[in-house]
Design an enzyme around this catalytic site. Structure first.
Site, short mmCIF file in Angstrom:
data_model
loop_
_atom_site.label_atom_id
_atom_site.label_comp_id
_atom_site.label_asym_id
_atom_site.label_seq_id
_atom_site.Cartn_x
_atom_site.Cartn_y
_atom_site.Cartn_z
N LYS A 24 -11.03 -1.49 -1.16
CA LYS A 24 -10.72 -2.40 -0.06
C LYS A 24 -11.86 -2.29 0.96
O LYS A 24 -12.33 -1.17 1.17
CB LYS A 24 -9.39 -2.02 0.60
CG LYS A 24 -8.20 -2.00 -0.37
CD LYS A 24 -6.99 -1.32 0.28
CE LYS A 24 -5.90 -1.04 -0.73
NZ LYS A 24 -4.77 -0.24 -0.22
N ASN B 259 -3.86 9.69 -6.86
CA ASN B 259 -2.64 10.51 -6.88
C ASN B 259 -1.38 9.66 -6.71
O ASN B 259 -0.29 10.21 -6.50
CB ASN B 259 -2.69 11.55 -5.76
CG ASN B 259 -3.79 12.57 -5.96
OD1 ASN B 259 -3.82 13.24 -6.99
ND2 ASN B 259 -4.72 12.67 -5.02
N THR C 137 1.32 10.11 4.23
CA THR C 137 0.46 11.14 3.64
C THR C 137 -0.81 11.35 4.44
O THR C 137 -1.57 12.29 4.15
CB THR C 137 0.06 10.76 2.21
OG1 THR C 137 -0.25 9.38 2.22
CG2 THR C 137 1.17 11.04 1.23
N GLU D 76 0.20 -3.30 4.72
CA GLU D 76 -0.96 -2.42 4.84
C GLU D 76 -1.03 -1.73 6.20
O GLU D 76 -0.70 -2.33 7.22
CB GLU D 76 -2.24 -3.26 4.70
CG GLU D 76 -2.92 -3.16 3.38
CD GLU D 76 -3.55 -1.81 3.09
OE1 GLU D 76 -3.66 -0.97 4.01
OE2 GLU D 76 -3.91 -1.56 1.93
N ASP D 77 -1.49 -0.48 6.20
CA ASP D 77 -1.70 0.22 7.48
C ASP D 77 -3.19 0.33 7.84
O ASP D 77 -3.51 0.85 8.91
CB ASP D 77 -1.09 1.63 7.44
CG ASP D 77 -1.85 2.56 6.51
OD1 ASP D 77 -2.25 2.10 5.41
OD2 ASP D 77 -2.07 3.72 6.88
N SER E 146 -2.69 0.81 -4.47
CA SER E 146 -3.22 1.94 -3.71
C SER E 146 -4.59 2.36 -4.22
O SER E 146 -4.85 2.31 -5.42
CB SER E 146 -2.25 3.13 -3.85
OG SER E 146 -2.84 4.31 -3.35
N ALA E 147 -5.43 2.81 -3.29
CA ALA E 147 -6.76 3.33 -3.67
C ALA E 147 -6.64 4.74 -4.23
O ALA E 147 -7.60 5.28 -4.78
CB ALA E 147 -7.66 3.35 -2.44
N SER E 148 -5.47 5.35 -4.12
CA SER E 148 -5.33 6.77 -4.48
C SER E 148 -5.20 7.00 -5.98
O SER E 148 -4.45 6.31 -6.67
CB SER E 148 -4.11 7.35 -3.76
OG SER E 148 -3.89 8.67 -4.21
N ASP F 173 0.88 -1.16 0.00
CA ASP F 173 0.00 0.00 0.00
C ASP F 173 0.93 1.22 0.00
O ASP F 173 2.12 1.10 0.32
CB ASP F 173 -0.87 -0.06 1.26
CG ASP F 173 -1.73 1.17 1.43
OD1 ASP F 173 -2.34 1.61 0.44
OD2 ASP F 173 -1.78 1.73 2.55
N LEU F 174 0.41 2.39 -0.36
CA LEU F 174 1.28 3.58 -0.44
C LEU F 174 1.09 4.51 0.77
O LEU F 174 2.01 4.70 1.57
CB LEU F 174 0.97 4.32 -1.75
CG LEU F 174 1.69 5.62 -2.02
CD1 LEU F 174 3.20 5.42 -2.06
CD2 LEU F 174 1.24 6.22 -3.36
N ASP F 175 -0.13 5.07 0.87
CA ASP F 175 -0.39 6.05 1.94
C ASP F 175 -0.31 5.37 3.31
O ASP F 175 -1.05 4.43 3.60
CB ASP F 175 -1.79 6.65 1.76
CG ASP F 175 -1.91 7.50 0.50
OD1 ASP F 175 -1.32 8.58 0.47
OD2 ASP F 175 -2.59 7.06 -0.45
N ARG G 64 -11.69 8.44 -2.02
CA ARG G 64 -11.97 9.87 -1.85
C ARG G 64 -13.45 10.15 -1.63
O ARG G 64 -13.84 10.86 -0.68
CB ARG G 64 -11.47 10.63 -3.08
CG ARG G 64 -11.39 12.13 -2.88
CD ARG G 64 -10.94 12.82 -4.16
NE ARG G 64 -9.69 12.27 -4.69
CZ ARG G 64 -9.20 12.52 -5.90
NH1 ARG G 64 -9.84 13.32 -6.71
NH2 ARG G 64 -8.07 11.96 -6.31
N LYS H 49 -8.71 6.24 6.68
CA LYS H 49 -7.51 5.57 6.17
C LYS H 49 -7.88 4.42 5.23
O LYS H 49 -8.69 3.56 5.60
CB LYS H 49 -6.65 5.05 7.32
CG LYS H 49 -5.91 6.16 8.01
CD LYS H 49 -4.90 5.64 9.01
CE LYS H 49 -4.17 6.79 9.67
NZ LYS H 49 -3.40 6.37 10.83
N GLY H 50 -7.29 4.42 4.06
CA GLY H 50 -7.54 3.34 3.10
C GLY H 50 -8.86 3.45 2.37
O GLY H 50 -9.19 2.65 1.52
#
Ligand code: G6P
Ligand code: MG
Length: 223
Positions: free
Chosen positions: A146, A119, A17, A170-171, A115-117, A9-11, A50, A46-47
């Site tokens: 997710k 960006n 972020t 994952e966070d 990632s769900a982002s 995962d990214l964020d 948007r 989180k996760g």
């Protein structure tokens, strides 16, 4: 089954972020609804995509707005968020991440970004990590959020790897659930009391090396 692939995962895993998402959502709540949005409230986002994050914020702020206004609000929040992440530098990569990625690469494990982002690519470019990944699946590609495993399964498919040989980092609780739903191992990055469903929890990448990952099959697999 041997571990072949690590999916990140990214964020909140590679770069923190969450604080920038929080600042942008907080500003939206303050400027649009004159309401406070706390760091505690932010945990729920989180996760989460948007649009769904906006729905949660609107519930917290007790606001009901039409769909066309929701789009404008989501765009506004994103504009502020992008202003923050445009200033991010590789210095903000979380401790231990780079060393761990390089170790995986040197051992020829595949590395994927899930990632769900929307960006994600902008952020990866800013932190100069785009070329580190064998595969990138982000919010511009996936249709189901997710805890649906779509984003992780797409990584396995793109890399032609079996899900059972993939480890997800994952966070977010929803991300741990998504990994298990896809029949993958899940390593939680963060608080073990929150991420207790994971097969293993670390508070930082400084705590693990490749051996910890290759030994994962010895852990009980989530049913
Ligand atoms: C990640 C973050 C969420 C964020 C989502 C969508 O999953 O953890 O906080 O809402 O991505 O990000 P985006 O950049 O597309 O708004
Ligand atoms: Mg995350």
């Amino acid at each position: 089954m041997n571990i072949t692939t690590c999916i990140f995962d990214l964020d909140g895993v590679i770069v923190d972020t969450a604080k920038y998402h929080f600042l942008a959502w907080k500003r939206l709540a303050r400027e649009q609804f004159n309401r406070d949005f706390s760091i505690h409230d932010n945990e729920q986002l989180k996760g989460v995509s948007r649009v769904e994050s906006l729905n949660i914020l609107l519930r917290i702020c007790e606001q009901d707005v039409p769909e066309n206004v929701k789009l404008l609000l989501a765009d506004l929040k994103n504009k502020w968020y992008v202003e923050y992440i445009k200033k991010i530098t590789p210095d903000e990569i979380l401790p231990g991440v780079l060393k761990f990625l390089e170790e995986l690469k040197s051992q020829k494990l595949k590395i994927a970004l899930a990632s769900a982002s929307k960006n994600a690519r902008l952020l990866l470019d800013r932190i100069e990590l785009t070329n580190m990944f064998d595969c990138i699946v982000d919010g511009t590609v996936v249709t189901r959020a997710k805890p649906d495993p779509e984003v992780f399964l797409k990584c396995a498919e793109d890399l032609d790897m079996e899900p059972e040989g993939c480890v997800v980092f994952e966070d977010a609780i929803a991300g741990i659930e998504a990994a298990h739903a896809g029949n993958m191992y899940a390593v939680g990055v963060g608080d073990r009391h929150i991420l207790y469903k994971a097969d293993m929890v670390i508070s930082s990448f400084k705590e693990i090396n490749i051996d910890s990952i290759l030994n994962l099959p010895n852990l009980k697999k989530y049913e």
